[in-house]
Design an enzyme around this catalytic site. Structure first.
Site, PDB file in Angstrom:
ATOM      1  N   ARG A  91     -89.440 111.949 -33.062  1.00 60.65           N
ATOM      2  CA  ARG A  91     -89.412 110.709 -32.277  1.00 60.65           C
ATOM      3  C   ARG A  91     -89.585 109.477 -33.167  1.00 60.65           C
ATOM      4  NH1 ARG A  91     -93.367 111.036 -27.412  1.00 60.65           N
ATOM      5  NH2 ARG A  91     -92.048 109.443 -26.541  1.00 60.65           N
ATOM      6  N   LYS A 107     -97.534 100.567 -25.467  1.00 67.74           N
ATOM      7  CA  LYS A 107     -96.635  99.846 -24.556  1.00 67.74           C
ATOM      8  C   LYS A 107     -97.062 100.032 -23.093  1.00 67.74           C
ATOM      9  CE  LYS A 107     -92.791 101.865 -25.898  1.00 67.74           C
ATOM     10  NZ  LYS A 107     -93.255 102.837 -26.872  1.00 67.74           N
ATOM     11  N   ARG A 113    -103.172 113.036 -27.427  1.00 68.88           N
ATOM     12  CA  ARG A 113    -102.904 112.921 -25.987  1.00 68.88           C
ATOM     13  C   ARG A 113    -102.992 114.269 -25.282  1.00 68.88           C
ATOM     14  NH1 ARG A 113     -97.487 109.195 -25.823  1.00 68.88           N
ATOM     15  NH2 ARG A 113     -98.499 107.211 -26.303  1.00 68.88           N
ATOM     16  N   ARG A 152     -98.606 117.403 -24.021  1.00 60.31           N
ATOM     17  CA  ARG A 152     -97.241 117.225 -23.521  1.00 60.31           C
ATOM     18  C   ARG A 152     -96.279 117.785 -24.551  1.00 60.31           C
ATOM     19  NH1 ARG A 152     -96.216 111.090 -21.916  1.00 60.31           N
ATOM     20  NH2 ARG A 152     -94.509 111.224 -23.399  1.00 60.31           N
ATOM     21  N   ARG A 185     -83.567 101.185 -26.179  1.00 58.11           N
ATOM     22  CA  ARG A 185     -84.059 101.953 -27.320  1.00 58.11           C
ATOM     23  C   ARG A 185     -83.067 101.923 -28.476  1.00 58.11           C
ATOM     24  NH1 ARG A 185     -88.492 104.671 -24.742  1.00 58.11           N
ATOM     25  NH2 ARG A 185     -88.857 106.529 -25.950  1.00 58.11           N
TER      26      ARG A 185
HETATM   27  P1  AMP Z   1     -91.324 107.367 -23.484  1.00 55.53           P
HETATM   28  O1  AMP Z   1     -92.399 107.767 -22.544  1.00 55.53           O
HETATM   29  O2  AMP Z   1     -90.872 105.951 -23.306  1.00 55.53           O
HETATM   30  O3  AMP Z   1     -91.668 107.664 -24.915  1.00 55.53           O
HETATM   31  O4  AMP Z   1     -90.046 108.268 -23.138  1.00 55.53           O
HETATM   32  C1  AMP Z   1     -90.103 109.677 -23.165  1.00 55.53           C
HETATM   33  C2  AMP Z   1     -88.719 110.242 -23.434  1.00 55.53           C
HETATM   34  O5  AMP Z   1     -87.800 109.816 -22.406  1.00 55.53           O
HETATM   35  C3  AMP Z   1     -88.082 109.761 -24.741  1.00 55.53           C
HETATM   36  O6  AMP Z   1     -88.475 110.519 -25.855  1.00 55.53           O
HETATM   37  C4  AMP Z   1     -86.593 109.930 -24.436  1.00 55.53           C
HETATM   38  O7  AMP Z   1     -86.199 111.280 -24.522  1.00 55.53           O
HETATM   39  C5  AMP Z   1     -86.520 109.530 -22.963  1.00 55.53           C
HETATM   40  N1  AMP Z   1     -86.260 108.088 -22.832  1.00 55.53           N
HETATM   41  C6  AMP Z   1     -87.076 107.118 -22.340  1.00 55.53           C
HETATM   42  N2  AMP Z   1     -86.495 105.917 -22.375  1.00 55.53           N
HETATM   43  C7  AMP Z   1     -85.275 106.105 -22.922  1.00 55.53           C
HETATM   44  C8  AMP Z   1     -84.185 105.250 -23.259  1.00 55.53           C
HETATM   45  N3  AMP Z   1     -84.234 103.936 -23.044  1.00 55.53           N
HETATM   46  N4  AMP Z   1     -83.074 105.811 -23.808  1.00 55.53           N
HETATM   47  C9  AMP Z   1     -82.989 107.131 -24.017  1.00 55.53           C
HETATM   48  N5  AMP Z   1     -83.982 107.998 -23.755  1.00 55.53           N
HETATM   49  C10 AMP Z   1     -85.115 107.495 -23.200  1.00 55.53           C
END
Ligand code: AMP
Length: 214
Positions: free
Chosen positions: A166, A13, A122, A155, A88
């Site tokens: 996740r 993404k 990563r 990370r 999400r």
């Molecule tokens: P990402 O880099 O998009 O995978 O986001 C990393 C982390 O941020 C996720 O595992 C969630 O803990 C939090 N996060 C990001 N976007 C959202 C969202 N729309 N709703 C809830 N948590 C989010």
């Protein structure tokens, strides 16, 4: 043009958002990046976000909904935006729908096995934050950053246990969005297992079929 990108972690993404932003001259936001910045700055919001994100869980809907609402209402996004990482789940999608309508929702489709393979490779530099992947984007010297020589680390949310959580969260909470947006006639499915360049080509050619020209 408003675009939302959905897909599991590792589906590309972020990489596609960046390319689409350049190609169509539209700004992009990533809710994951917004939260990581807060975590890095050790703000109150960052500390709260870290307690969820570190374990692979979503932060509470109210919190992220209000952050996104405030962000999207800014003038700079009035002409269009590419959103990576939001909504999400259905609660977030319904909250978004009150003030924002995507023209297209791009689903970057990859298998769980591929997601695990990509994400577990990563690495991020502890010094400057530059990102690498030990499979696709290797540093010149193993374990060290090309840019600043800093140590490369995994990370917290890229360890095998957290990746599993996740993915489970994705299937349970995020996957219902496919149906939600399909019903609204805005979903476009993309084969996310191809190279970054090929995925991008597929997106652009499918958008063209919908009448979008750059
Ligand atoms: P990402 O880099 O998009 O995978 O986001 C990393 C982390 O941020 C996720 O595992 C969630 O803990 C939090 N996060 C990001 N976007 C959202 C969202 N729309 N709703 C809830 N948590 C989010």
């Amino acid at each position: 043009m408003n675009i939302i990108l959905i897909g599991t972690q590792g589906s590309g993404k972020g990489a596609q958002a960046e390319r689409l932003a350049k190609h169509f001259c539209i700004p992009t936001i990533s809710t994951g990046e917004i939260l990581r910045e807060e975590i890095y700055k050790k703000t109150e919001l960052g500390r709260l976000a870290a307690s969820y994100a570190g374990r692979g869980n979503l932060v509470p809907d109210d919190l992220i909904n209000s952050i996104v609402r405030k962000t999207l209402l800014k003038e700079e996004f009035a002409g269009g935006i590419i959103i990576d990482g939001y909504p999400r789940n259905i609660v977030q999608a319904e909250s978004l729908e009150l003030f924002f309508h995507p023209d297209y929702v791009l689903l970057l489709d990859i298998t769980d096995d591929e997601a695990v393979r990509r994400v577990s490779g990563r690495r991020v530099c502890r010094g400057c934050g530059a990102t690498y992947n030990i499979v696709y984007k290797k540093p010149k010297s193993a374990g060290l950053c090309d840019k600043c020589g800093g140590k490369l680390i995994q990370r917290e949310d890229s360890t095998p246990e957290v990746i599993k959580t996740r993915l489970a969260v994705y299937h349970l909470q995020t996957e219902p969005l496919i149906d939600f947006y399909e019903k609204r006639g805005v979903l476009i499915k993309i084969d996310g297992e191809q190279s970054i360049a090929k995925v991008f080509q597929e997106i652009v050619s499918k958008l063209k079929k919908h009448g979008i020209r750059n």
